[in-house]
Write an enzyme that holds these catalytic residues in place. Structure first.
Site, short mmCIF file in Angstrom:
data_model
loop_
_atom_site.label_atom_id
_atom_site.label_comp_id
_atom_site.label_asym_id
_atom_site.label_seq_id
_atom_site.Cartn_x
_atom_site.Cartn_y
_atom_site.Cartn_z
N SER A 124 0.84 -1.20 0.00
CA SER A 124 0.00 0.00 0.00
C SER A 124 0.88 1.25 0.00
O SER A 124 1.99 1.24 0.53
CB SER A 124 -0.84 -0.04 1.28
OG SER A 124 -1.38 1.22 1.57
N TYR A 149 -2.08 -0.12 10.78
CA TYR A 149 -2.33 -0.78 9.48
C TYR A 149 -1.13 -0.60 8.55
O TYR A 149 -0.60 -1.56 7.99
CB TYR A 149 -3.61 -0.23 8.82
CG TYR A 149 -3.68 -0.60 7.36
CD1 TYR A 149 -4.00 -1.89 6.97
CD2 TYR A 149 -3.38 0.34 6.36
CE1 TYR A 149 -4.03 -2.25 5.63
CE2 TYR A 149 -3.41 0.00 5.03
CZ TYR A 149 -3.73 -1.30 4.66
OH TYR A 149 -3.73 -1.65 3.32
N LYS A 153 1.91 -3.27 6.77
CA LYS A 153 2.38 -3.38 5.38
C LYS A 153 3.90 -3.19 5.31
O LYS A 153 4.58 -3.86 4.55
CB LYS A 153 1.65 -2.37 4.49
CG LYS A 153 0.16 -2.65 4.32
CD LYS A 153 -0.10 -4.00 3.64
CE LYS A 153 -1.57 -4.32 3.53
NZ LYS A 153 -1.86 -5.67 3.03
#
Ligand code: NAD
Ligand code: WQD
Length: 334
Positions: A124, A149, A153
């Site tokens: 991302s 989050y 990643k």
């Protein structure tokens, strides 16, 4: 060649399954449906007319995952399964570390055990954090992630880099910018889990009367109209990039065994321009509110996508207007 797709019942996974099937791959889907139902998988079956074997399994359960790997001759893996809400991750970091990292460790373990040669990972643009220079290239130094989050990643990418150094398999990390829109058939699209925090579903739900308010978070940024700048990219363009990435690995085109690609259009648009694009495509005027900045938002981020264009031959085919048109048609269908 059979490709195992994790998270294939979700938004990007289902669109990718369609693209893979339409380009000669066979697909096996694994999902625990914690953030999805079966409707998008059914939609993928109906668009393609193809069989898609499905295993409802939690990838955090190693034995359950191992059992799926043992049933097929798998040539490649695309690992989408993860939780993706920035807000939720801030409130429940442990949930995100547990689900996103344990599932990825299990995938990497299974791939090692079963000798899988080709691995594509959903990363991302959130890995860039607040980048100093935009557009960001794959070489841009990663800043501290803005959320748990985003950190999953970053850690996910780091794990793959380390494993790639001692593995005979090849890995591609695809950094998506802001995927939006729906398949042009409007048979599949995004089904937000709970209240949407992403801009495009917030716009379409507000226009459809499902959301009481549409707020523009921040109008005093140092940008051309004061709102944040993002890189919206059509989900079918993102989906096709996975097929190209798998082709690239299978044909041994990769220049190292772990390569990163930015998947954005390279066009940075402001939040207000995005809303205006929706209004112009649909003819619906939106009575949105100008509001305070949303904590954790980066001011502006968009991609330099030269590498994906040059090496994967990826050419985004859909415009911002196409994104809005298909997102709205999908909302109307929902
Ligand atoms: P989504 O929530 O629609 O799909 C994810 C799917 O994974 C869901 O069907 C969910 O049930 C499944 N899943 C989650 N945890 C699982 C587990 N432990 N075992 C089995 N299945 C599990 O999300 P999406 O938008 O399709 O995103 C796919 C991937 O792309 C994710 O890794 C996400 O972080 C990444 N990504 C998404 C965006 C975006 O804006 N949509 C942007 C960048 C990266
Ligand atoms: C875009 C802009 C908001 C809703 C997130 C993740 C990123 C990636 C993509 C997964 C921001 C503004 C939004 C609203 C608004 N996902 N906005 N009103 O934050 O760029 O990226 O999704 O990997 O990691 O962080 O996307 O769509 O939430 O917001 O004004 O109701 O729209 O403030 O400026 P974001 P977004």
């Amino acid at each position: 060649m059979k490709v195992l797709v994790t998270g294939g019942c979700g938004y990007i996974g289902s669109h990718t399954i369609v693209d893979l099937l339409q380009n000669g791959y066979e697909v096996i889907c694994v999902d625990n449906n914690s953030r999805s139902g079966l409707s998008l998988l059914e939609g993928a079956r109906s668009i393609t007319g193809k069989d898609i074997p499905f295993h409802q399994a939690d990838i955090c359960d190693y034995e359950a995952l191992r059992s799926v790997f043992s049933q097929y001759e798998i040539g490649g893996v695309i690992h989408f399964a993860a939780f993706k809400s920035v807000d939720e991750s801030v409130k429940q970091p442990l949930l995100y570390f547990q689900n996103n990292l344990v599932s990825q460790i299990n995938m990497l373990r299974c791939c090692t055990e079963f000798g899988i040669k080709n691995f594509v990972f959903s990363s991302s643009c959130s890995v860039y954090g607040n980048a100093d220079v935009i557009p960001v290239t794959e070489e841009t130094v990663l800043k501290v992630a803005e959320s748990p989050y985003g950190r999953t990643k970053q850690i996910g990418e780091d794990m793959i880099h380390d494993i790639a150094k001692v593995s005979e398999a090849s890995y591609i990390l695809l950094r998506y910018f802001n995927p939006a829109g729906a398949h042009p058939s409007v048979v599949i699209g995004e089904v937000p889990f709970g209240r949407p925090s992403n801009l495009v579903p917030a716009i379409t739900q507000f226009a459809a009367g499902k959301l009481p308010q549409l707020k523009v978070f921040g109008t005093d940024y140092d940008t051309r109209d004061g709102s944040c700048i993002r890189d919206f990219v059509h989900v079918s363009d993102i989906a096709h990039a996975h097929t190209l990435a798998m082709d690239y690995l299978v044909n041994n085109k990769n220049q190292s065994n772990c390569e990163i690609f930015n998947l954005g259009t390279g066009n940075g648009v402001t939040v207000l321009e995005t809303i205006a694009a929706f209004e112009s495509v649909t003819g619906k005027k939106l009575d949105y509110k100008l509001d305070d900045r949303r904590p954790g938002d980066v001011v502006a981020v968009y991609a330099n996508n030269d590498k994906a264009r040059n090496l994967l031959n990826w050419v985004p085919a859909y415009s911002l207007e196409d994104i809005m048109r298909t997102a709205w048609a999908w909302e109307m269908k929902l």
